[in-house]
Enzyme design. Structure first.
Site, mmCIF file in Angstrom:
data_model
loop_
_atom_site.group_PDB
_atom_site.id
_atom_site.type_symbol
_atom_site.label_atom_id
_atom_site.label_comp_id
_atom_site.label_asym_id
_atom_site.label_seq_id
_atom_site.Cartn_x
_atom_site.Cartn_y
_atom_site.Cartn_z
ATOM 1 N N GLY A 51 17.832 15.845 39.408
ATOM 2 C CA GLY A 51 18.618 14.781 38.783
ATOM 3 C C GLY A 51 18.041 13.467 39.229
ATOM 4 O O GLY A 51 16.847 13.234 39.105
ATOM 5 N N GLU A 52 18.875 12.626 39.798
ATOM 6 C CA GLU A 52 18.408 11.321 40.277
ATOM 7 C C GLU A 52 18.956 11.136 41.691
ATOM 8 O O GLU A 52 20.167 11.027 41.879
ATOM 9 C CB GLU A 52 18.887 10.235 39.303
ATOM 10 C CG GLU A 52 18.549 8.837 39.721
ATOM 11 C CD GLU A 52 17.109 8.685 40.191
ATOM 12 O OE1 GLU A 52 16.188 8.983 39.409
ATOM 13 O OE2 GLU A 52 16.904 8.289 41.351
ATOM 14 N N SER A 53 18.044 11.119 42.649
ATOM 15 C CA SER A 53 18.487 11.130 44.049
ATOM 16 C C SER A 53 19.253 9.868 44.445
ATOM 17 O O SER A 53 20.130 9.930 45.304
ATOM 18 C CB SER A 53 17.290 11.339 44.973
ATOM 19 O OG SER A 53 16.332 10.317 44.781
ATOM 20 N N CYS A 83 13.526 19.110 43.336
ATOM 21 C CA CYS A 83 13.200 17.757 42.863
ATOM 22 C C CYS A 83 14.083 16.701 43.547
ATOM 23 O O CYS A 83 13.883 16.441 44.724
ATOM 24 C CB CYS A 83 13.261 17.716 41.336
ATOM 25 S SG CYS A 83 12.282 16.362 40.668
ATOM 26 N N ARG A 112 9.049 9.536 46.525
ATOM 27 C CA ARG A 112 9.748 9.620 45.222
ATOM 28 C C ARG A 112 8.810 9.252 44.088
ATOM 29 O O ARG A 112 7.975 8.363 44.242
ATOM 30 C CB ARG A 112 10.884 8.610 45.197
ATOM 31 C CG ARG A 112 12.243 9.180 45.396
ATOM 32 C CD ARG A 112 13.288 8.077 45.284
ATOM 33 N NE ARG A 112 13.772 7.912 43.930
ATOM 34 C CZ ARG A 112 14.026 6.746 43.361
ATOM 35 N NH1 ARG A 112 13.786 5.615 43.985
ATOM 36 N NH2 ARG A 112 14.490 6.709 42.135
ATOM 37 N N ILE A 141 9.146 16.822 36.823
ATOM 38 C CA ILE A 141 9.739 15.729 36.042
ATOM 39 C C ILE A 141 10.012 14.557 36.977
ATOM 40 O O ILE A 141 10.935 14.611 37.788
ATOM 41 C CB ILE A 141 11.054 16.181 35.366
ATOM 42 C CG1 ILE A 141 10.821 17.434 34.508
ATOM 43 C CG2 ILE A 141 11.638 15.052 34.516
ATOM 44 C CD1 ILE A 141 12.098 18.107 34.022
ATOM 45 N N ARG A 142 9.196 13.523 36.868
ATOM 46 C CA ARG A 142 9.306 12.380 37.803
ATOM 47 C C ARG A 142 9.522 12.902 39.233
ATOM 48 O O ARG A 142 10.442 12.488 39.947
ATOM 49 C CB ARG A 142 10.421 11.423 37.378
ATOM 50 C CG ARG A 142 10.057 10.643 36.115
ATOM 51 C CD ARG A 142 11.202 9.813 35.565
ATOM 52 N NE ARG A 142 11.755 8.893 36.556
ATOM 53 C CZ ARG A 142 11.242 7.706 36.888
ATOM 54 N NH1 ARG A 142 10.122 7.300 36.325
ATOM 55 N NH2 ARG A 142 11.817 6.939 37.769
ATOM 56 N N HIS A 182 11.024 22.433 39.135
ATOM 57 C CA HIS A 182 12.327 22.890 38.639
ATOM 58 C C HIS A 182 12.269 24.336 38.152
ATOM 59 O O HIS A 182 12.252 24.573 36.940
ATOM 60 C CB HIS A 182 12.743 22.047 37.431
ATOM 61 C CG HIS A 182 13.073 20.629 37.731
ATOM 62 N ND1 HIS A 182 14.338 20.203 38.072
ATOM 63 C CD2 HIS A 182 12.305 19.522 37.707
ATOM 64 C CE1 HIS A 182 14.335 18.902 38.255
ATOM 65 N NE2 HIS A 182 13.119 18.455 38.039
ATOM 66 N N GLU A 184 14.598 26.288 37.844
ATOM 67 C CA GLU A 184 15.825 26.559 37.064
ATOM 68 C C GLU A 184 15.634 26.277 35.576
ATOM 69 O O GLU A 184 16.472 26.655 34.764
ATOM 70 C CB GLU A 184 17.007 25.747 37.635
ATOM 71 C CG GLU A 184 17.006 24.244 37.350
ATOM 72 C CD GLU A 184 16.094 23.427 38.262
ATOM 73 O OE1 GLU A 184 15.295 24.023 39.016
ATOM 74 O OE2 GLU A 184 16.168 22.183 38.195
HETATM 75 N N1 LIG Z 1 13.739 15.590 38.084
HETATM 76 C C1 LIG Z 1 14.188 15.004 39.150
HETATM 77 O O1 LIG Z 1 15.011 15.512 39.906
HETATM 78 C C2 LIG Z 1 13.671 13.613 39.347
HETATM 79 C C3 LIG Z 1 13.925 13.021 40.712
HETATM 80 C C4 LIG Z 1 14.067 11.527 40.602
HETATM 81 N N2 LIG Z 1 12.839 10.879 40.224
HETATM 82 C C5 LIG Z 1 14.599 10.972 41.905
HETATM 83 O O2 LIG Z 1 14.059 10.106 42.482
HETATM 84 O O3 LIG Z 1 15.599 11.437 42.367
#
Ligand SMILES: NC(=O)CC[C@H](N)C(=O)O
Length: 204
Positions: A51-53, A83, A112, A141-142, A182, A184
């Protein structure tokens, strides 16, 4: 717990919670969403999703979960982070937001969004130590990478080709497991099965 079916929470503040719950069920665990501190007590293991940390950090602080999470990690609760979840398990974060906090527990520094613009999202085969059946299909993904690890950390996978060859993308320290990618999202549940085995062994 019953020795055959461990209860594994999925931190459900934000991110791809449902996909992890499905993968855990496929790996013979009972998956439960976790949003409140008291829900941590009943778990044999926990997944922190992608997700987004930065958002996860904010929400964990707002919901009063950060300290209880740290306490459970210190007690030896098995936790798997993918991630953003990997970032949450890192003792140190590079290129984080200033106010961003992690749960910590793995003696590593992660960067990150490490792969840069050209490579924001990509897929690559990943050889994962100890998993049979050939390389995993790594979906990034990022994603973060692991910049450095302490002596107690086992490197389970590094990229074998491409511009980021040699970068560490999966680690384990004791009962804590983290991947930059990921699993999952791929329908291949071997990493979740590996984690559920670890949960079973820890509960014995
Ligand atoms: N797919 C992801 O979980 C991306 C991580 C996201 N870029 C972060 O900094 O949390």
């Amino acid at each position: 717990m019953s020795s055959s079916t461990p209860v594994v929470g999925v931190l459900a503040l934000q991110g791809d919670v449902r996909e992890h719950a499905v993968a855990l069920a496929e790996a013979d665990a009972l998956a439960r969403p976790v949003r409140r501190p008291e829900e941590l007590a009943e778990l044999d293991g926990l997944v922190i999703p992608g997700g987004e940390s930065t958002t996860m950090s904010n929400l964990a602080l707002a919901f009063g979960l950060m300290e209880p999470l740290r306490a459970r990690v210190a007690e030896g609760l098995p936790v798997y982070g993918s991630c953003a979840g990997m970032i949450m398990l890192a003792d140190k974060i590079l290129d984080g937001r200033d106010d961003q906090q992690s749960v910590g527990g793995i003696d590593m520094t992660v960067r990150r969004n490490a792969f840069g613009r050209q490579n924001e999202s990509f897929e690559s085969p990943v050889d994962f130590a100890g998993l049979e059946g050939g390389p995993l299909h790594g979906v990034f993904i990022r994603a973060p990478w692991v910049e450095s690890v302490g002596a107690g950390v086992q490197v389970l996978a590094e990229l074998s080709g491409g511009p980021a060859a040699g970068r560490v993308v999966a680690v384990r320290q004791g009962n804590l497991l983290a991947t930059s990618f990921h699993p999952e999202l791929t329908g291949d549940h071997r990493v979740h099965a590996y984690f559920v085995d670890l949960v079973r062994a820890a509960a014995r």
